[in-house]
Design an enzyme around this catalytic site. Structure first.
Site, PDB file in Angstrom:
ATOM      1  N   CYS A 130      41.090  53.676  41.559  1.00 64.46           N
ATOM      2  CA  CYS A 130      41.475  53.300  40.189  1.00 64.46           C
ATOM      3  C   CYS A 130      41.249  51.821  39.891  1.00 64.46           C
ATOM      4  O   CYS A 130      40.669  51.457  38.856  1.00 64.46           O
ATOM      5  CB  CYS A 130      42.938  53.653  39.957  1.00 64.46           C
ATOM      6  SG  CYS A 130      44.042  53.187  41.314  1.00 64.46           S
ATOM      7  N   HIS A 250      47.078  49.701  35.159  1.00 67.19           N
ATOM      8  CA  HIS A 250      46.848  48.625  36.115  1.00 67.19           C
ATOM      9  C   HIS A 250      46.304  47.413  35.377  1.00 67.19           C
ATOM     10  O   HIS A 250      45.443  47.539  34.494  1.00 67.19           O
ATOM     11  CB  HIS A 250      45.793  49.032  37.148  1.00 67.19           C
ATOM     12  CG  HIS A 250      46.259  50.034  38.148  1.00 67.19           C
ATOM     13  ND1 HIS A 250      47.570  50.437  38.285  1.00 67.19           N
ATOM     14  CD2 HIS A 250      45.559  50.714  39.103  1.00 67.19           C
ATOM     15  CE1 HIS A 250      47.649  51.324  39.265  1.00 67.19           C
ATOM     16  NE2 HIS A 250      46.444  51.514  39.781  1.00 67.19           N
TER      17      HIS A 250
END
Lengths: 346, 346
Positions: A130, A250
């Protein structure tokens, strides 16, 4: 009439699996038939997709008979065991785990960056980590325009990357506002590790286990996967990966040194603004910059806080945010499947 | 018999002021007489110190008559107005605001780094920014041993740096777990700004207002103060400052490039282990590294995750955590006062 496909989703009940199903529906993926596979324990349970109920089947080698595209997101060991079985039976596997990412025969793909690599696939296509995906989406247009010398990233990662159990733990700890006992921490930094730390109102500089060189595996993934995806085996990349009390999204503080001299902030902004999949949110006067709370549920990789280093003419600082379960995982996997179709690879 | 002093605390009811009082008591600072000064609004209220009740007096110029040491922590405008008045009346001022830090006649001091500068003080001594203090504590021993070429820091800063109101807001938002409306955010990133964002389960890449160059004032403080404290006007320093849902304790991911070739991780660890005020917490095998939840209430600057850059032989990555209200503010101020006494400056 355009073709449609038999799709298998392995690990549909996990955090990423759920998002994969949402994306398949939202993006109107051409599905002729779909099946949901899981461990023996979950087999027999029912799951709803596009308003219709399906029974989860046990993920056995035979379950992949007749499958065109198999989306794996059930952990590395499941992928290692069953992805080759699916390929043997004629499926193309898009694997969201780290099991095959660094194998030299396996392509590792972010469509905006190295779509052309899909033509070289050998059955299994690996979906990157990710935190890597969102970073390379922003780095590639900069590299294409100005070259790339050096990348140093510090991450600000959400707990959803560690699964639903980590989200539940953050919620429980948050509700006691600072009165969480250490003994109540049971998931982070690494499920199954001997020691756990509270994540609410804390910052944990460990994601995944440690390598012998002092880096965590998450940091090594960012370093090695970036080089592989960008076809820059000698790129200088460093990463420090940190877990925060954020549910999803994130963030990354990234130092980028380009090759070309005399590049300006507006040059960088301009190439990012015209890059596919990127949304520039960068207006200090209006306090506009990317934040995870606002990136949740969005497809784009958001970039802001673009500044020139005050000492290094070739240095820039940028701030990158994306939904780690979408572009960082489920969405990128489905986009890979879409390119396989668009480019006539499947 | 050793000497004792008349001390004034300006802004005792704030987050840092309270910690100053705790430190004065805990460290047995030689107080002959103490007075607490505040705005007209707070004057007349009572405050308890060492179990005794004191009445807060209005901070007027005359209130500093007879004061030896004045500790200011009531905002930049109060310091600008009253610190010179205190000095006129014979006090030495230790100022915790940013009002005078970059004035070329004002010394900016972290005792472990540039204690000798105190001898050159001109009445007002500036206490550096919280995020700067903990970083220079770790950088100075590295510089002394191996030289310093380049520093790139990304911060992970707690809300207590924005005062008690920010802590209260984080608490309220945390208890609703992700259901906070944007309209309920009223403090962060900057009190009094037009736009506010929730901090619970979010990351805000803005601390203080923006400079014209795209950097925030917090980032410029870290850059400029580091150069001044370390006497390295040409040091290459870059900072990205980020606010997180953490109550207390700032963390920093720092890339450090030294001058000397061939330095090892154990060389760096060794100089940090013998440095004053530093505690090295760095054992990946035991999941030992600094975290803000465990640094709260501690005096030391904690350093861990010490790794060599994988591409740059002179590059290292370190992770620095300290209690921003203690070493980052109140404790450093009291340590400055202690050195003034120890070194016979006052």
């Amino acid at each position: 009439m355009s073709k449609s496909y038999t799709v298998a989703v392995v690990g549909a009940t996990g955090a990423v699996g759920e998002k994969m199903m949402e994306q398949l529906e939202k993006r109107k993926f051409p599905i002729q038939h779909i099946k949901f596979l899981a461990s023996k324990r979950s087999a027999g349970k029912s799951i709803v997709f596009k308003g219709q109920s399906y029974t989860i089947e046990e993920a056995t080698p035979e379950a992949f008979n007749g499958v065109d595209i198999a989306l794996f997101s059930a952990g590395g060991s499941v992928s290692k065991e069953l992805a080759p079985e699916a390929v043997k039976r004629g499926a193309v596997v898009i694997d969201n785990t780290s099991a095959f990412r660094m194998d030299k025969d396996i392509v590792l793909v972010v469509p905006e960056v190295n779509r052309q690599d899909l033509k070289l696939h050998t059955g299994i296509i690996a979906n990157p980590n990710c935190s890597t995906i969102q970073m390379v989406c922003a780095l590639q247009p900069i590299k294409d325009a100005f070259g790339l010398n050096n990348v140093i990233v510090s991450t600000y990662q959400a707990v959803s990357g560690a699964g639903v159990v980590a989200i539940n733990e953050l919620e429980a700890q948050s509700l006691t506002f600072g009165k969480t006992k250490i003994s109540e921490a049971q998931v982070l930094p690494v499920k199954g590790a001997e020691i756990h730390y509270p994540i609410a109102f804390n910052v944990i500089p460990q994601i995944d286990t440690f390598d012998d060189n002092g880096y965590t595996l998450e940091e090594m993934k960012m370093i090695n996967e970036t080089k592989k995806i960008m076809h820059m085996p000698n790129l200088s990349v460093a990463a420090t990966c940190v877990r925060l009390p954020v549910v999803s999204g994130h963030s990354e503080s990234v130092f980028v040194e380009v090759e070309k001299a005399g590049v300006s902030v507006s040059d960088i902004r301009s190439v990012l603004e015209s890059a596919k999949g990127i949304k520039v949110l960068d207006n200090p006067a209006k306090q506009e910059y990317p934040m995870p709370l606002f990136a949740e549920g969005q497809d784009e990789v958001f970039v802001g806080r673009i500044r020139k280093d005050l000492s290094n003419d070739k240095g820039f600082h940028i701030w990158i945010v994306a939904d780690n379960l979408l572009k960082g995982a489920a969405l990128n996997s489905i986009q890979i499947a879409e390119v396989l179709i668009e480019d006539g690879i499947i």
